[in-house]
Scaffold this motif. Structure first.
Motif, PDB file in Angstrom:
ATOM      1  N   LYS A 133      16.337  31.264  -2.897  1.00  0.00           N
ATOM      2  CA  LYS A 133      15.897  31.931  -1.671  1.00  0.00           C
ATOM      3  C   LYS A 133      14.806  31.094  -1.023  1.00  0.00           C
ATOM      4  O   LYS A 133      13.872  30.638  -1.685  1.00  0.00           O
ATOM      5  N   PHE A 134      14.922  30.919   0.296  1.00  0.00           N
ATOM      6  CA  PHE A 134      13.947  30.120   1.035  1.00  0.00           C
ATOM      7  C   PHE A 134      13.456  30.928   2.236  1.00  0.00           C
ATOM      8  O   PHE A 134      14.260  31.440   3.021  1.00  0.00           O
ATOM      9  N   ASP A 135      12.139  31.049   2.348  1.00  0.00           N
ATOM     10  CA  ASP A 135      11.544  31.801   3.458  1.00  0.00           C
ATOM     11  C   ASP A 135      10.724  30.842   4.313  1.00  0.00           C
ATOM     12  O   ASP A 135       9.576  30.523   3.983  1.00  0.00           O
ATOM     13  N   PRO A 136      11.262  30.368   5.419  1.00  0.00           N
ATOM     14  CA  PRO A 136      10.550  29.373   6.251  1.00  0.00           C
ATOM     15  C   PRO A 136       9.288  29.929   6.901  1.00  0.00           C
ATOM     16  O   PRO A 136       8.444  29.165   7.368  1.00  0.00           O
ATOM     17  N   TRP A 137       9.157  31.259   6.932  1.00  0.00           N
ATOM     18  CA  TRP A 137       7.981  31.877   7.570  1.00  0.00           C
ATOM     19  C   TRP A 137       6.697  31.601   6.778  1.00  0.00           C
ATOM     20  O   TRP A 137       5.595  31.776   7.274  1.00  0.00           O
ATOM     21  N   ASN A 138       6.850  31.140   5.529  1.00  0.00           N
ATOM     22  CA  ASN A 138       5.683  30.893   4.678  1.00  0.00           C
ATOM     23  C   ASN A 138       4.996  29.568   4.981  1.00  0.00           C
ATOM     24  O   ASN A 138       3.953  29.279   4.393  1.00  0.00           O
ATOM     25  N   PHE A 139       5.572  28.754   5.875  1.00  0.00           N
ATOM     26  CA  PHE A 139       5.056  27.409   6.076  1.00  0.00           C
ATOM     27  C   PHE A 139       4.539  27.223   7.501  1.00  0.00           C
ATOM     28  O   PHE A 139       4.945  27.924   8.428  1.00  0.00           O
ATOM     29  N   ASN A 140       3.627  26.246   7.654  1.00  0.00           N
ATOM     30  CA  ASN A 140       2.835  26.159   8.875  1.00  0.00           C
ATOM     31  C   ASN A 140       3.401  25.254   9.956  1.00  0.00           C
ATOM     32  O   ASN A 140       2.986  25.339  11.105  1.00  0.00           O
ATOM     33  N   SER A 141       4.287  24.359   9.600  1.00  0.00           N
ATOM     34  CA  SER A 141       4.764  23.404  10.595  1.00  0.00           C
ATOM     35  C   SER A 141       6.231  23.095  10.351  1.00  0.00           C
ATOM     36  O   SER A 141       6.794  23.432   9.309  1.00  0.00           O
ATOM     37  N   GLU A 142       6.835  22.447  11.324  1.00  0.00           N
ATOM     38  CA  GLU A 142       8.243  22.084  11.193  1.00  0.00           C
ATOM     39  C   GLU A 142       8.452  21.099  10.038  1.00  0.00           C
ATOM     40  O   GLU A 142       9.427  21.204   9.286  1.00  0.00           O
ATOM     41  N   ASP A 143       7.542  20.127   9.923  1.00  0.00           N
ATOM     42  CA  ASP A 143       7.658  19.174   8.810  1.00  0.00           C
ATOM     43  C   ASP A 143       7.558  19.902   7.472  1.00  0.00           C
ATOM     44  O   ASP A 143       8.297  19.600   6.527  1.00  0.00           O
ATOM     45  N   ASP A 144       6.628  20.861   7.386  1.00  0.00           N
ATOM     46  CA  ASP A 144       6.488  21.644   6.154  1.00  0.00           C
ATOM     47  C   ASP A 144       7.785  22.351   5.810  1.00  0.00           C
ATOM     48  O   ASP A 144       8.213  22.392   4.648  1.00  0.00           O
ATOM     49  N   ILE A 145       8.409  22.946   6.808  1.00  0.00           N
ATOM     50  CA  ILE A 145       9.648  23.694   6.569  1.00  0.00           C
ATOM     51  C   ILE A 145      10.712  22.784   5.974  1.00  0.00           C
ATOM     52  O   ILE A 145      11.350  23.120   4.962  1.00  0.00           O
TER      53      ILE A 145
END
Length: 717
Positions: free
Chosen positions: A78-90
């Motif tokens: 499971k991956f939740d992209p909302w947990n990260f701050n930037s596009e690179d982080d995602i």
């Protein structure tokens, strides 16, 4: 389900599923199992608006998935992209998550280990904004400042590494499918949403991969329109091979959950009033304002907060509908608020709504409700509105409406807006919070209560929670009320509706609490406060001593809780205080001669002697003394003490002789108006009674008559 504050966290197991989504979850599992993804990925999109339970479905999916299919093991992450701050982080975190999940597989082979590390390196090389072209890895490594030395001389392009990963995945027998669950896409920014779909379709579209995405379709389409122009819908359709709309919450389930929400609130807050017929009529409109389970949870929290703040003096049905209107139909919520007078028929209201107002209102359409819905809600909530518009409504007798605190009554209307900042009402919830959590603030809080005319609410709340109040807190409340008695009296006198209510409520509460604390605490409080130290403290001391004296007559339990020597000591303290004050502040001259009567009840032997000294000191004291012997009720004077008690102190002959002499020498003008009115009242009472010393048949005399006689005496001087 509903217990105290409801969180908006999604569920993660079937036992907590109240919406019967198990079959829906297994439908998705069945589609996953059927997918042939050996050579290419597959993407499932679960769509639904916010609050419909997409995250809950995604949480339950892994529990429904088998460990493997006919071709091998299933890997789920499971991956939740909302947990990260930037596009690179995602991007980087997605590939790192995939790398970690592959390495965590038990008994994984060297082949799987190789795939995992390739994916990690691939993820570190991908940079947002770097075109996905067949440029060399060395160039990319240099441009992004990576220190991967082994790549520095590589002639491979990023596309080559991706193809190598794809080939090795197809060859690997350690697993048959990787199921990637991506949640909260619709919470991302537009550029981040675009990135997720670019990642799924181009950067991470490896074989044996099944993506399950959850999102609100309208939000995603809006974000993609910025990138794809008019082709945004076709772009989404190309990526999502299997779109599945999350089933709407059925009306039956919605109704059941709303009623359970209200029942839970009633249980939690000990609501004992009920009007099920009224709720039944408004329920369809409440349901129209509720879309999903998140709405019901938010409603529960809103209602719980309001009940906590305003107590039980509100109708739960009215509270439910007005809370929903505030959330979903704010324009109508404000309209109701600004039309209080016309809706409730209070004193400032016009007799009817004007035809123009009715016509204007009939054109209003809400965000969710139709004009007809709005009209029916107003007719059901406000009988006066129904009458003015010639419509049918929900009517019941005024007594039932008062018992159930209906919003249609002007005295209760403002309660429903009491969470707004401009209201000055102190709620029972705030009272409970101070009493149970911050008793040290009570002395200041009680002053605020008095200034806001909320002593009654305070007393009612205290009685409701008396079992949860410690003795120490009860003592603080009693002492605070005693010490602020004069302030409570002052604020009461400015309250036009009932000048004495606050002080009476305060003193009844003092007595109520004294009867519910230990004997040592009673004695300590009495000993501290029963002896007046100045003229402002006389009245509260008088009240406290009478709690003991009246107990002797069987009307209270406080006397029985004290020892005889304690009662004797308290009586002496009170008398000593009265005597001390009387030296510098004559009770005869100040209009407080009734306090001398307390001395008689406590020390009969010395009472007559003391009073005769006062009469000898100034004969006019015989007339001033009468002010304390009478009282006023309504528009009449009446004799406040038993006639036999009065004649044992002073006989009528002395009174008449003193009156005649005072009129003759003009000293009658030394009497205040109130003292003069009392003398006139006593004279008129005696003249009416004749030889009947008891005055039992003639206990009152009109104030106007007494004032007229007193004015005659003054004018004759």
């Amino acid at each position: 389900m509903f217990d105290n504050i409801e969180t908006d966290l999604p569920i993660d197991n079937f036992k907590d599923d109240k919406l019967s989504r198990k079959s829906f979850v297994y439908y998705i599992v069945d589609k996953i199992m059927q997918c042939d993804v050996n050579n290419r990925p597959f993407c499932i999109g679960i769509t639904g608006s916010w609050g419909n339970g997409k995250s809950s479905v995604l949480n339950m999916l892994p529990k429904a998935l088998p460990g493997k299919d006919s071709k091998g093991k299933l890997i789920c992450l499971k991956f939740d992209p909302w947990n990260f701050n930037s596009e690179d982080d995602i991007l980087h975190q997605y590939f790192d998550t995939l790398y970690s999940q592959l390495l965590n597989q038990q008994d994984h082979s060297k082949a799987l280990d190789k795939i995992a590390h390739l994916i990690k390196d691939y993820g570190r090389l991908i940079k947002v904004g770097v075109p996905f072209l067949n440029i060399t890895v060395a160039d990319i490594a240099k441009s992004i400042g990576t220190n991967l030395a082994f790549l520095a001389k590589s002639k491979k392009g990023l596309a080559d590494i991706k193809q190598e990963i794809a080939d090795k995945i197809k060859e690997c027998t350690d697993f048959s499918k990787i199921i990637v669950l991506i949640d909260n896409i619709d919470r991302l920014t537009s550029t981040e949403i675009q990135l997720i779909f670019h990642m799924v379709s181009s950067l991470a579209d490896f074989p044996k991969t099944i993506f399950v995405l959850t999102y609100d379709e309208d939000i995603v389409l809006h974000a993609l329109s910025d990138m794809q122009g008019k082709d945004y819908r076709r772009y989404l359709e190309k990526i999502i091979q299997l779109p599945i709309r999350l089933p709407y919450m059925s009306e039956t389930v919605k109704r059941s959950m709303l009623l359970e929400c209200i029942r839970s609130l009633r249980r939690h807050n000990n609501y004992d009033t009920d009007d099920s017929g009224y709720m039944h009529l408004l329920l369809p409109y409440c349901l129209k304002l509720i879309e999903n389970i998140r709405d019901i949870k938010r409603l529960y929290n809103t209602l719980d907060a309001r009940v906590y703040m305003i107590g039980k003096e509100a109708n739960m049905t009215d509270l439910t509908i007005i809370s929903l209107l505030e959330e979903k139909e704010h324009e109508l919520y404000d309209w109701i608020r600004t039309h209080k007078s016309a809706l409730t028929g209070d004193n400032s209201a016009v007799s009817k709504f004007s035809s123009e107002e009715i016509a204007t209102l009939s054109q209003i359409k809400g965000n969710i409700l139709s004009s007809y819905d709005i009209s029916r809600i107003l007719c059901l909530m406000f009988p006066k509105y129904a009458s003015d518009t010639g419509s049918s409504g929900y009517t019941t007798d005024i007594y039932k409406m008062r018992r159930t605190y209906r919003m249609c009554l002007p005295e209760f209307f403002d309660i429903y807006y009491s969470m707004n900042l401009e209201t000055s009402k102190i709620s029972s919830g705030e009272i409970k919070s101070i009493v149970t959590g911050h008793p040290e603030d009570l002395p200041y809080f009680i002053i605020s209560l008095a200034e806001m005319h909320e002593i009654h609410s305070f007393a009612v709340t205290i009685e409701e929670i008396i079992e949860n109040i410690s003795e120490d807190t009860k003592v603080i409340i009693i002492q605070s009320l005693i010490e602020n008695d004069s302030i409570i009296e002052a604020t009461s006198s400015s309250y036009e509706q009932d000048p004495q209510s606050a002080r009476q409520e305060s003193r009844l509460l003092i007595q109520y609490l004294l009867e519910r604390i230990s004997s040592p605490s009673i004695y300590k409080i009495m000993r501290t406060h029963i002896s007046p130290t100045d003229k402002d403290g006389i009245d509260i001391s008088h009240f406290l001593i009478h709690l003991i004296l009246e107990s002797d007559q069987g009307s209270s339990t406080i006397r029985s809780l004290l020892k005889k020597d304690q009662i004797h000591e308290l009586g002496n303290l009170y008398i000593s205080g009265i005597f001390e004050i009387d030296k510098s502040f004559s009770l005869m001259d100040s209009g407080y001669p009734e306090y001398y009567m307390d001395i008689r009840y406590i020390d009969k032997d010395n009472f007559n002697l003391y009073l005769q000294k006062k009469f000898q000191l100034n004969p006019l004291n015989k007339l001033k003394f009468l002010e304390g012997c009478l009282a006023i009720t309504g528009n009449n004077y009446f004799l406040q003490i038993d006639q036999s008690v009065l004649t044992s102190i002073i006989d009528d002959k002395d009174i008449w002789q003193t009156l005649d002499k005072a009129r003759a020498d003009g000293r009658i003008l030394e009497l205040s108006d109130n003292q003069l009115y009392a003398v006139a009242a006593y004279k008129l009472l005696k003249e009416t009674a004749g030889d009947d010393d008891s005055l039992s048949a003639h206990l009152d005399k009109p104030i106007a008559d007494c004032q007229a006689l007193a004015n005659q005496w003054k004018e004759s001087q």
